[in-house]
Design an enzyme around this catalytic site. Sequence first.
Site, PDB file in Angstrom:
ATOM      1  N   GLU A 165     -28.473  16.949   0.845  1.00 46.52           N
ATOM      2  CA  GLU A 165     -28.576  18.224   0.124  1.00 46.52           C
ATOM      3  C   GLU A 165     -29.429  18.141  -1.141  1.00 46.52           C
ATOM      4  O   GLU A 165     -29.003  18.475  -2.251  1.00 46.52           O
ATOM      5  CB  GLU A 165     -27.167  18.750  -0.181  1.00 46.52           C
ATOM      6  CG  GLU A 165     -26.363  18.956   1.106  1.00 46.52           C
ATOM      7  CD  GLU A 165     -24.944  19.454   0.887  1.00 46.52           C
ATOM      8  OE1 GLU A 165     -24.604  19.814  -0.251  1.00 46.52           O
ATOM      9  OE2 GLU A 165     -24.162  19.458   1.863  1.00 46.52           O
ATOM     10  N   ASN A 206     -30.487  14.674   4.981  1.00 54.57           N
ATOM     11  CA  ASN A 206     -29.582  15.639   5.592  1.00 54.57           C
ATOM     12  C   ASN A 206     -29.457  16.861   4.689  1.00 54.57           C
ATOM     13  O   ASN A 206     -29.402  16.732   3.457  1.00 54.57           O
ATOM     14  CB  ASN A 206     -28.217  14.952   5.757  1.00 54.57           C
ATOM     15  CG  ASN A 206     -27.200  15.765   6.519  1.00 54.57           C
ATOM     16  OD1 ASN A 206     -27.492  16.290   7.587  1.00 54.57           O
ATOM     17  ND2 ASN A 206     -25.995  15.862   5.977  1.00 54.57           N
ATOM     18  N   HIS A 242     -23.903  24.250   9.615  1.00 53.75           N
ATOM     19  CA  HIS A 242     -22.681  25.011   9.288  1.00 53.75           C
ATOM     20  C   HIS A 242     -23.044  26.489   9.466  1.00 53.75           C
ATOM     21  O   HIS A 242     -23.646  27.108   8.583  1.00 53.75           O
ATOM     22  CB  HIS A 242     -22.227  24.734   7.851  1.00 53.75           C
ATOM     23  CG  HIS A 242     -21.759  23.330   7.637  1.00 53.75           C
ATOM     24  ND1 HIS A 242     -20.640  22.816   8.268  1.00 53.75           N
ATOM     25  CD2 HIS A 242     -22.244  22.331   6.874  1.00 53.75           C
ATOM     26  CE1 HIS A 242     -20.454  21.560   7.902  1.00 53.75           C
ATOM     27  NE2 HIS A 242     -21.420  21.232   7.059  1.00 53.75           N
ATOM     28  N   GLU A 270     -23.470  18.315  11.362  1.00 58.83           N
ATOM     29  CA  GLU A 270     -22.179  18.816  10.851  1.00 58.83           C
ATOM     30  C   GLU A 270     -21.820  20.170  11.463  1.00 58.83           C
ATOM     31  O   GLU A 270     -21.356  21.073  10.816  1.00 58.83           O
ATOM     32  CB  GLU A 270     -22.225  18.932   9.317  1.00 58.83           C
ATOM     33  CG  GLU A 270     -22.647  17.660   8.616  1.00 58.83           C
ATOM     34  CD  GLU A 270     -22.599  17.758   7.104  1.00 58.83           C
ATOM     35  OE1 GLU A 270     -21.994  18.722   6.576  1.00 58.83           O
ATOM     36  OE2 GLU A 270     -23.140  16.871   6.423  1.00 58.83           O
ATOM     37  N   ASP A 272     -20.411  23.380  12.819  1.00 54.34           N
ATOM     38  CA  ASP A 272     -19.236  24.232  12.988  1.00 54.34           C
ATOM     39  C   ASP A 272     -19.733  25.679  12.920  1.00 54.34           C
ATOM     40  O   ASP A 272     -20.795  25.952  12.357  1.00 54.34           O
ATOM     41  CB  ASP A 272     -18.102  23.953  11.996  1.00 54.34           C
ATOM     42  CG  ASP A 272     -18.533  23.888  10.528  1.00 54.34           C
ATOM     43  OD1 ASP A 272     -17.896  23.142   9.762  1.00 54.34           O
ATOM     44  OD2 ASP A 272     -19.507  24.575  10.156  1.00 54.34           O
TER      45      ASP A 272
HETATM   46  O1  G3I Z   1      -9.005  12.991  -2.367  1.00 61.42           O
HETATM   47  C1  G3I Z   1      -8.498  14.063  -3.180  1.00 61.42           C
HETATM   48  C2  G3I Z   1      -7.005  13.944  -3.326  1.00 61.42           C
HETATM   49  O2  G3I Z   1      -6.699  12.761  -4.058  1.00 61.42           O
HETATM   50  C3  G3I Z   1      -6.478  15.178  -4.054  1.00 61.42           C
HETATM   51  O3  G3I Z   1      -5.068  15.109  -4.114  1.00 61.42           O
HETATM   52  C4  G3I Z   1      -6.901  16.431  -3.284  1.00 61.42           C
HETATM   53  C5  G3I Z   1      -6.421  17.708  -3.925  1.00 61.42           C
HETATM   54  O4  G3I Z   1      -7.222  17.948  -5.074  1.00 61.42           O
HETATM   55  O5  G3I Z   1      -8.346  16.479  -3.225  1.00 61.42           O
HETATM   56  C6  G3I Z   1      -8.849  15.383  -2.499  1.00 61.42           C
HETATM   57  O6  G3I Z   1     -10.253  15.464  -2.471  1.00 61.42           O
HETATM   58  C7  G3I Z   1     -10.739  16.477  -1.568  1.00 61.42           C
HETATM   59  C8  G3I Z   1     -11.661  15.788  -0.555  1.00 61.42           C
HETATM   60  O7  G3I Z   1     -12.277  16.759   0.298  1.00 61.42           O
HETATM   61  C9  G3I Z   1     -10.920  14.776   0.299  1.00 61.42           C
HETATM   62  O8  G3I Z   1      -9.934  15.433   1.049  1.00 61.42           O
HETATM   63  C10 G3I Z   1     -11.549  17.479  -2.380  1.00 61.42           C
HETATM   64  O9  G3I Z   1     -10.643  18.212  -3.195  1.00 61.42           O
HETATM   65  C11 G3I Z   1     -12.268  18.440  -1.439  1.00 61.42           C
HETATM   66  O10 G3I Z   1     -13.139  19.278  -2.177  1.00 61.42           O
HETATM   67  C12 G3I Z   1     -13.101  17.658  -0.457  1.00 61.42           C
HETATM   68  O11 G3I Z   1     -13.712  18.579   0.447  1.00 61.42           O
HETATM   69  C13 G3I Z   1     -14.735  18.002   1.260  1.00 61.42           C
HETATM   70  C14 G3I Z   1     -16.074  18.618   0.837  1.00 61.42           C
HETATM   71  O12 G3I Z   1     -17.123  18.097   1.675  1.00 61.42           O
HETATM   72  C15 G3I Z   1     -16.411  18.309  -0.603  1.00 61.42           C
HETATM   73  O13 G3I Z   1     -17.622  18.971  -0.918  1.00 61.42           O
HETATM   74  C16 G3I Z   1     -14.460  18.354   2.718  1.00 61.42           C
HETATM   75  O14 G3I Z   1     -13.283  17.693   3.160  1.00 61.42           O
HETATM   76  C17 G3I Z   1     -15.640  17.949   3.587  1.00 61.42           C
HETATM   77  O15 G3I Z   1     -15.467  18.452   4.918  1.00 61.42           O
HETATM   78  C18 G3I Z   1     -16.940  18.519   3.038  1.00 61.42           C
HETATM   79  O16 G3I Z   1     -17.998  18.038   3.811  1.00 61.42           O
HETATM   80  C19 G3I Z   1     -19.318  18.432   3.365  1.00 61.42           C
HETATM   81  C20 G3I Z   1     -20.257  17.311   3.748  1.00 61.42           C
HETATM   82  O17 G3I Z   1     -19.820  16.103   3.163  1.00 61.42           O
HETATM   83  C21 G3I Z   1     -21.679  17.661   3.330  1.00 61.42           C
HETATM   84  N1  G3I Z   1     -22.089  18.932   3.938  1.00 61.42           N
HETATM   85  C22 G3I Z   1     -21.179  20.046   3.630  1.00 61.42           C
HETATM   86  C23 G3I Z   1     -19.769  19.712   4.078  1.00 61.42           C
HETATM   87  C24 G3I Z   1     -18.846  20.887   3.830  1.00 61.42           C
HETATM   88  O18 G3I Z   1     -18.725  21.114   2.459  1.00 61.42           O
END
Ligand code: G3I
Length: 351
Positions: A165, A206, A242, A270, A272
């Site tokens: 990104e 990517n 996406h 990715e 969906d």
């Molecule tokens: O690990 C912490 C945990 O310790 C905490 O308790 C919890 C609640 O705050 O948060 C957890 O972190 C979360 C993380 O996922 C792991 O689960 C973050 O809040 C959350 O924002 C994060 O979301 C991820 C997101 O990227 C972040 O931008 C999504 O799961 C993931 O599917 C998404 O994937 C991205 C790709 O990497 C890049 N392309 C876009 C795609 C969708 O955003």
Amino acid sequence: MRRSTVAAAVGALVAGLALYGSAQAQEEPVQAPGAQQSTLRAAAEAAGKFVGTAVSDGRLNDASYSEIVSSEFSSVTAENVMKWDTTEPNRGSFNFGPGDRLVEFANANDQQVYGHTLVWHNQLPGWVSNGGFGAAELTQVMNDHITEVAGHYAGQVAYWDVVNEAFNEDGTMRPSVFQTTIGDGWIAEAFRAADAADPDAKLCINDYNVEGINAKSDGLYNLVSGMLEQGVPVDCVGLQSHLILGQVPGDLQENIQRFADLGLEVIITELDIRMTTPSDPNRLQQQAQDYETVVSACTAVPGCAGVTVWGISDADSWIPGVFPGEGAACVWDENLQRKPAYDGILAGFGS
Ligand code: G3I
């Protein structure tokens, strides 16, 4: 052929490769395409492609979840645990345990690992994003991170999203801490560091909203064309995909083809396809058609190496938390029941 050799020759070969596409991505189909296949993994293999999914670390202990991941997919991507905030939460302190768990799972199930992601402005620990580094030190911080992480996984990861990104919607460079501090050269620097750390992994850039031909994908196209001409070791482009129901770009295949004509592999990284929720049968049928359209576009282009969906179950999807009122984007529902999209993917691979 090692990437460094390819990089040295690529400038002279780009025109030639345009005639032949990225043949290395297209393995001979192992079975006649069109035969009815029983899994996504078999259908993809018959089409000479890989099919992958993002894997949520916390769900691997769920037997039903891990059974689907192992039986239906030939590639796995860590949804989160190979990102900088997990792998190097503090400078010089590395955490590979969660990522190693995914590698062990992949090895046990004869799957490739797609590494996601080495350098991204998001999920970046504060010591990097707010470190106040100058150009030289941030370059060192970035190179050290890439060297340690790609080096740890050398030989175990088939692809890396080296840079994720990097673009704004208008095709200009996103003003990330790397772009604003180091300047335009940070991307080539990152790829060279990754190549030195793991010469055998295929190195990708990517992004999202680059699936059709538009200002953003033009910016990406121009960047990777320049990198190839300068001998920067870039092997692949990831189109995140996406997508929104009913809005698959009509020029997706043409866009895939133009990157493949540079001699690059293209991966749908990715996928969906979200909709307003709750879903209904008509929209689920549209979703199946949309999944088929995307997978068919990859199947049609020899340089498209494979398709990865961003998670298997609506229950785990990132979308409802980011797009309130939307979701139902995955191939299995929240109860891990197949949706019509499953058959759409089979059809897209020619099964
Ligand atoms: O690990 C912490 C945990 O310790 C905490 O308790 C919890 C609640 O705050 O948060 C957890 O972190 C979360 C993380 O996922 C792991 O689960 C973050 O809040 C959350 O924002 C994060 O979301 C991820 C997101 O990227 C972040 O931008 C999504 O799961 C993931 O599917 C998404 O994937 C991205 C790709 O990497 C890049 N392309 C876009 C795609 C969708 O955003």
